[in-house]
Design an enzyme around this catalytic site. Structure first.
Site, PDB file in Angstrom:
ATOM      1  N   GLU A  41       0.855  -1.188   0.000  1.00  0.00           N
ATOM      2  CA  GLU A  41       0.000   0.000   0.000  1.00  0.00           C
ATOM      3  C   GLU A  41       0.891   1.238   0.000  1.00  0.00           C
ATOM      4  O   GLU A  41       1.762   1.382   0.866  1.00  0.00           O
ATOM      5  CB  GLU A  41      -0.911  -0.003   1.240  1.00  0.00           C
ATOM      6  N   ASP A  87      -6.506   9.085  10.193  1.00  0.00           N
ATOM      7  CA  ASP A  87      -5.190   8.604  10.586  1.00  0.00           C
ATOM      8  C   ASP A  87      -4.793   9.113  11.960  1.00  0.00           C
ATOM      9  O   ASP A  87      -5.031  10.263  12.310  1.00  0.00           O
ATOM     10  CB  ASP A  87      -4.141   9.031   9.555  1.00  0.00           C
TER      11      ASP A  87
END
Lengths: 266, 401
Positions: free
Chosen positions: A54, A65
């Site tokens: 990724e 995040d």
């Protein structure tokens, strides 16, 4: 439900093939542009036995995040990283033997338009895409053009997702289903959340697409435990904390090898 | 920068500022671009709000809270000396006279009441200028809820008085150190926090931004400004409706509430943004904090930092309904500079005895400029929402004047 095997693209075919050999899948994450020679990390990931990689395209406002990936995104942007530059770096790479999956927030997809964005990913050799702030009910605009460009958008499923919606997500996801292990942001955790097992079991009921479990998986022990429920794991913050602390590609290769071994033992 | 555009006749008088289209859309804007972990929480808020808003019991309880606690209705004050000087008839809708000193209390009392109805015990909020944080802390104290308020470090420095007020009211104020350390980053942090707290907490968004149903819900809770003003104008003005309705726009909650009262009239709607935070005037299509709208961005699609002397206007985007009103031509969005806003604040203080919030001073600055350059015709009537009082900005005034 559509036949997932017929609909499968490069990412899904690759992950299914490896899963079918009994292998636990490992998808490490790297923030694109984090260091001058950042693509060396990708080579190290592949050497350590990653099954997909990724690549985060950093965004100024990463609302899902935790601190580590936030810091990585800010650091990459501060040194001038951009979607265009990261994709140019990827274009120059030889085939690593594993599919690349880009991840970013929807604003960057929308910036040039989903069709142009997906075409640019494809030109750079990227096969899949994760957009954490694009839930399934908003995904129409992306999914059709992604399919046309040969990009597989993997959708996220969360412990809070009701079962009928989980079926829709699993059906419309491409490549794999990204199971978010807990109600929280990305980041290392002391233990694998109990919700991880329940969620993967609920997804398993509605699809045979590969299920990758992410958020909070930081140690070999957690990877081993996750493997009991899911087809594999995504490891982001544990990688990026090491990168932010100055670890080089070789250090990450050693770390990911421990996760690889843990997955192989299970 | 001068921003004089020819007026267009108001279009789309019917049906605007009603319920959003399917999937929370205002034209092409809006939506629910939330992480999957928050989608169910948004759906629960949507369901609870629809049910509550249709329930006379809820509406009655909110009306009573607004009356006995927030001090509604707020007056419509003619700005007599300033009107004479400008050659227009200026009326001020006095949200600065509400309890806690700004329009933010209208929305927060609504959401806090909704949160208790949903069985939540804690409110999460973001704040820029601190007014929404103070309102949230106040409503939480009033209804026996906990409050956690995220605030950018830079805003904490420039709004120390409001930080103290929040803490005195029992709220936890969490400094946000990421990004530009202002409202945009506080909003991101509040969303991140909500992901892990949906079970017991309600995210009390302070403006007409965020994932569906927030832009609509917050506008409905702020609609009371426009509806009161409409009735007051009907009593006060010969035409019954002002020629122009003006309000400042950060995310745009006071403007949305004000405009909602006049959307079906011939009044020309004007949203005034800060020069450095002009999402509606200069933003481009994007997705941030859960909605599709107009945002300030660089050439790579990164959200750029907004800059305004008014912390409440320091947001790089605008609520989706404002983007839609702009596209329809139903509202016009203009910008003023920090200097113009500061000068307008002083002028209001000295002509009317009112020290406005720096945010509200932006709206006034445009009125002053437009009256001067003929953009507002002589003799026209202007309703301007004075969204808050300037006590919180005294240290900024001291520093810059």
């Amino acid at each position: 439900m559509t036949n997932p095997t017929l609909a499968a693209g490069a990412v899904e075919r690759h992950l299914r093939a490896r899963r079918d050999t009994g292998r636990g899948l490992l998808m490490p994450y790297i923030t694109g542009g984090i260091t001058p020679g950042w693509t060396d990390y990708l080579r190290a990931f592949a050497a350590a036995g990653a099954d997909a990689i990724e690549v985060g395209l950093p965004f100024s406002d990463p609302t899902l995040d935790g601190v580590t990936i936030q810091q990585a995104s800010q650091a990459a942007l501060a040194r001038g990283a951009s979607t265009r530059g990261i994709l140019a770096d990827l274009s120059g790479l030889p085939d690593l033997g594993v599919p690349l999956v880009a991840s970013t927030y929807y604003n960057l997809v929308l910036h040039d338009g989903p069709a142009a964005f997906c075409a640019a990913l494809r030109r750079a050799g990227v096969d899949g895409l994760i957009v954490p702030d694009l839930p399934v009910h908003e995904a129409d605009e992306l999914t059709d053009v992604a399919a046309a460009a040969g990009i597989e958008p993997a959708l996220l499923a969360s412990p809070a997702t009701p079962q009928p919606r989980l079926a829709e997500i699993s059906d419309r996801s491409r490549g794999f289903v990204y199971a978010v292990s807990l109600m929280g942001t990305t980041g290392e955790r002391a233990a694998l959340a109990a919700s991880a097992a329940q969620l993967t079991e609920r997804i398993r009921r509605v699809t045979d697409r590969p299920i990758l479990l992410g958020f909070g998986i930081s140690t070999p022990e957690q990877a081993r435990e996750a493997r009991r429920h899911a087809d594999g794991v995504v490891v982001g913050a544990a990688v990026m904390r090491r990168v932010l602390d100055g670890a080089g590609p070789d250090d990450l290769r050693v770390f990911l090898t421990t996760l690889r071994q843990a997955l192989d033992q299970e | 920068m001068r921003n004089v555009l020819p007026w267009r006749e108001p279009v789309q008088l019917d049906g605007t500022m009603g319920e959003p289209l399917a999937r929370g859309r205002f034209g092409e804007y809006g939506g629910r671009y939330a992480p999957e972990s928050l989608v169910e929480a948004c759906r629960e808020v949507d369901e609870a709000f629809r049910e509550a808003w249709a329930d006379p019991g809820f509406r009655g309880a909110l009306a009573r809270l607004l009356a006995v606690h927030a001090g509604r209705p707020t007056p419509l004050t003619p700005a007599l000396r300033l009107s004479q000087a400008l050659g227009v008839r200026l009326y001020l809708k006095r949200e600065d006279l509400t309890h806690t000193g700004s329009h933010k209390i209208n929305n927060v009392l609504g959401q806090a009441l909704l949160a208790t109805r949903m069985g939540r015990r804690r409110l999460i909020a973001e704040t820029g200028a601190g007014q929404h944080g103070v309102a949230t802390a106040t409503a939480a104290a009033l209804l026996g809820l906990e409050a956690t308020v995220f605030m950018g470090e830079r805003d904490i420095e420039r709004q120390a008085l409001n930080v103290f007020r929040m803490r005195m009211l029992g709220a936890e104020v969490v400094p946000v150190t990421s990004g530009s350390r202002t409202l945009k980053d506080a909003t991101s942090e509040a969303m991140r926090h909500w992901v892990g707290a949906t079970g017991d907490s309600h995210y009390c968004i302070g403006s007409v931004v965020g994932p569906d149903p927030y832009p609509w819900m917050v506008r409905e809770f702020q609609r009371v400004i426009g509806e009161e003003a409409r009735a007051q104008c009907a009593a006060e003005l010969r035409a019954g409706v002002p020629d122009h309705v003006v309000a400042c726009v950060g995310g745009g909650s006071n403007a949305a509430g004000t405009f909602a009262g006049f959307a079906d009239t011939q009044a020309r709607l004007v949203g005034v943004e800060a020069e450095g935070g002009a999402g509606a005037a200069r933003g481009r299509l994007g997705v941030l904090h859960g909605c599709r709208s107009l945002f300030l961005q660089d050439g790579d699609g990164q959200i750029t930092e907004a800059h305004s002397v008014a912390a409440g206007l320091d947001y790089p985007g605008v609520g989706p309904e404002h983007a839609h009103l702009r596209d329809l031509g139903r509202a016009r969005y203009v910008t003023v500079t920090d200097e113009e806003a500061l000068a307008a604040a002083v002028r209001l203080a000295r002509t009317e005895g009112i020290v406005p919030a720096l945010e509200s001073a932006h709206a006034l600055a445009w009125v002053i400029r437009a009256a001067g350059d003929g953009d507002l015709p002589a003799g026209s009537t202007v309703l301007m929402t004075l969204s808050g009082r300037g006590d919180k900005d005294v240290s900024t005034f001291k520093e810059l004047l």
